[in-house]
Design a protein around this motif. Structure first.
Motif, PDB file in Angstrom:
ATOM      1  N   VAL A 206     -11.569  12.262  -3.378  1.00  0.00           N
ATOM      2  CA  VAL A 206     -11.579  11.505  -4.415  1.00  0.00           C
ATOM      3  C   VAL A 206     -11.510  10.083  -4.316  1.00  0.00           C
ATOM      4  O   VAL A 206     -12.160   9.129  -4.579  1.00  0.00           O
ATOM      5  CB  VAL A 206     -10.417  11.757  -5.444  1.00  0.00           C
ATOM      6  N   HIS A 220     -18.212  17.139  -7.323  1.00  0.00           N
ATOM      7  CA  HIS A 220     -18.850  17.558  -8.373  1.00  0.00           C
ATOM      8  C   HIS A 220     -19.199  19.007  -8.581  1.00  0.00           C
ATOM      9  O   HIS A 220     -18.882  19.721  -9.457  1.00  0.00           O
ATOM     10  CB  HIS A 220     -20.283  16.773  -8.524  1.00  0.00           C
ATOM     11  N   ALA A 235      -8.335  15.040 -11.065  1.00  0.00           N
ATOM     12  CA  ALA A 235      -8.680  14.427  -9.717  1.00  0.00           C
ATOM     13  C   ALA A 235      -7.594  13.559  -9.503  1.00  0.00           C
ATOM     14  O   ALA A 235      -7.115  12.677 -10.273  1.00  0.00           O
ATOM     15  CB  ALA A 235      -9.826  13.306 -10.068  1.00  0.00           C
ATOM     16  N   THR A 243     -14.816   4.937  -9.133  1.00  0.00           N
ATOM     17  CA  THR A 243     -14.377   6.128  -8.976  1.00  0.00           C
ATOM     18  C   THR A 243     -14.169   6.929 -10.225  1.00  0.00           C
ATOM     19  O   THR A 243     -14.646   8.168 -10.663  1.00  0.00           O
ATOM     20  CB  THR A 243     -13.245   6.179  -8.240  1.00  0.00           C
ATOM     21  N   LEU A 247     -16.198  10.029 -12.104  1.00  0.00           N
ATOM     22  CA  LEU A 247     -15.567  11.322 -12.565  1.00  0.00           C
ATOM     23  C   LEU A 247     -15.945  11.514 -13.941  1.00  0.00           C
ATOM     24  O   LEU A 247     -15.773  12.742 -14.241  1.00  0.00           O
ATOM     25  CB  LEU A 247     -13.874  11.145 -12.471  1.00  0.00           C
ATOM     26  N   CYS A 252     -14.895  15.505 -15.302  1.00  0.00           N
ATOM     27  CA  CYS A 252     -13.632  15.722 -14.866  1.00  0.00           C
ATOM     28  C   CYS A 252     -12.780  15.741 -16.017  1.00  0.00           C
ATOM     29  O   CYS A 252     -12.968  15.011 -16.966  1.00  0.00           O
ATOM     30  CB  CYS A 252     -13.155  14.753 -13.690  1.00  0.00           C
ATOM     31  N   VAL A 255      -7.427  12.796 -14.933  1.00  0.00           N
ATOM     32  CA  VAL A 255      -7.413  11.775 -13.691  1.00  0.00           C
ATOM     33  C   VAL A 255      -6.040  11.391 -13.441  1.00  0.00           C
ATOM     34  O   VAL A 255      -5.025  11.176 -14.530  1.00  0.00           O
ATOM     35  CB  VAL A 255      -8.098  10.593 -13.773  1.00  0.00           C
TER      36      VAL A 255
END
Ligand code: C2E
Ligand code: MG
Ligand code: MG
Ligand code: MG
Length: 282
Positions: A206, A220, A235, A243, A247, A252, A255
């Motif tokens: 990541v 991905h 993540a 970033t 994501l 995603c 996080v």
């Protein structure tokens, strides 16, 4: 040859190595007392839901405030605690703090889940289930709000006792998460076997997402694979806005990272919650 080199290495006096060994020994000797003396505390890192940008929970991370050496991080004492049989005590302590915090926050009506790292060394212990059950009961936290993070770095999936314990935890309603996903030995097999609702993509994939096309492709496709198996994805190690944006584009779910919140003491975490949750939890 190798043996001669080995002999040579043993004969060489290295004060740094000796100091390091002594330091580790003295640390271990203090670990039990450290828990009793309240030197082990828990830092909480917020976990953000990308669907609404809210704090959906936190991960509990052990910290040791040593009276002389200052703050000591888990990389310095977790492995030692595992080897010396002290990991059970340590985990019981972290679990109790973390579940207690989550219970207080949820009492305000704010839904908040708490993630605790579970050492593979504990997974085949018969006392594990009771410890988890008793902690949840003590604080009246619904099992579904506890997430236990397990790593895939050991071959524990093939050990029937560990696997049976994971199934028991899952049957109790506790959520399981595969930590450091992608760095282990048997990633795909693990994903298939373990009743985990969530995977946490390791920060080594990541951290460079904004710069590395290769990492973007891996992350991905991991997200797509997990989703098609009905798993959620966290993540870890999100350190910048670029970033985070990547994501989001990759769908995603959650996080964690320095960009969205560093590990912090409980009061600081509570301060980031909406005002009514803040007042009840404090
Ligand atoms: P982990 O479970 O993968 O936890 C994530 C680690 O990444 C934490 O390190 C956290 O502080 C760090 N981190 C979070 N966001 C970022 C970021 O944006 N950038 C970077 N570079 N790092 C980030 P920490 O707290 O030092 O913990 C290290 C490991 O120690 C944990 O890795 C976990 O495996 C273990 N650990 C921590 N607490 C416990 C515990 O209570 N029990 C057990 N068994 N293991 C623990
Ligand atoms: Mg973790
Ligand atoms: Mg991790
Ligand atoms: Mg890690």
């Amino acid at each position: 040859d190798e043996a001669a080199k080995e002999g040579l290495r043993c004969a060489t006096f290295d004060p740094a190595t000796l100091e390091d060994a002594q330091w580790k020994l003295s640390l271990l000797g203090r670990l039990d007392q450290a828990i009793e003396r309240g030197e082990i505390w828990v830092a909480y890192q917020p976990k953000i839901d990308l669907a609404n940008d809210r704090i959906i929970g936190a991960e509990a991370l052990a910290r040791w405030k040593h009276p002389e050496k200052g703050e000591i991080f888990p990389s310095q004492f977790i492995v030692a605690a595992e080897r010396s049989g002290r990991i059970e005590n340590l985990t019981a302590h972290v679990l109790d703090s973390a579940v207690g915090l989550a219970a207080r926050i949820n009492r305000s009506g704010y839904t908040f889940s708490i993630a605790v790292n579970l050492s593979a060394r504990l997974l085949d212990k018969p006392g594990l289930i009771g410890m988890v059950e008793q902690t949840l009961a003590r604080h009246a936290l619904p099992a579904g709000l506890l997430i236990l993070e397990v790593t895939e770095t050991t071959a524990m999936a093939s050990q029937s006792e560990s696997f049976a314990n994971l199934e028991r935890l899952s049957a109790m309603g506790v959520q399981l998460s595969i930590d450091d996903y992608g760095t282990g030995l048997s990633t795909l097999e693990y994903l298939k076997k373990i009743p985990a609702g969530e995977i946490k993509i390791d920060r080594s994939f990541v951290g460079m997402l904004d710069k590395s096309q290769g990492d973007r492709i891996m992350v991905h496709s991991t997200i797509q694979l997990a989703h098609s198996l009905g798993r959620k994805v966290v993540a870890e190690g999100v350190e910048n806005a670029a970033t985070l944006a990547e994501l989001r584009r990759m769908q995603c779910d959650f996080v964690q990272g320095y960009h969205t919140g560093r590990p912090m003491p409980a009061p600081a975490l509570i301060n980031q919650l909406p005002v009514n949750a803040r007042e009840t939890a404090a």
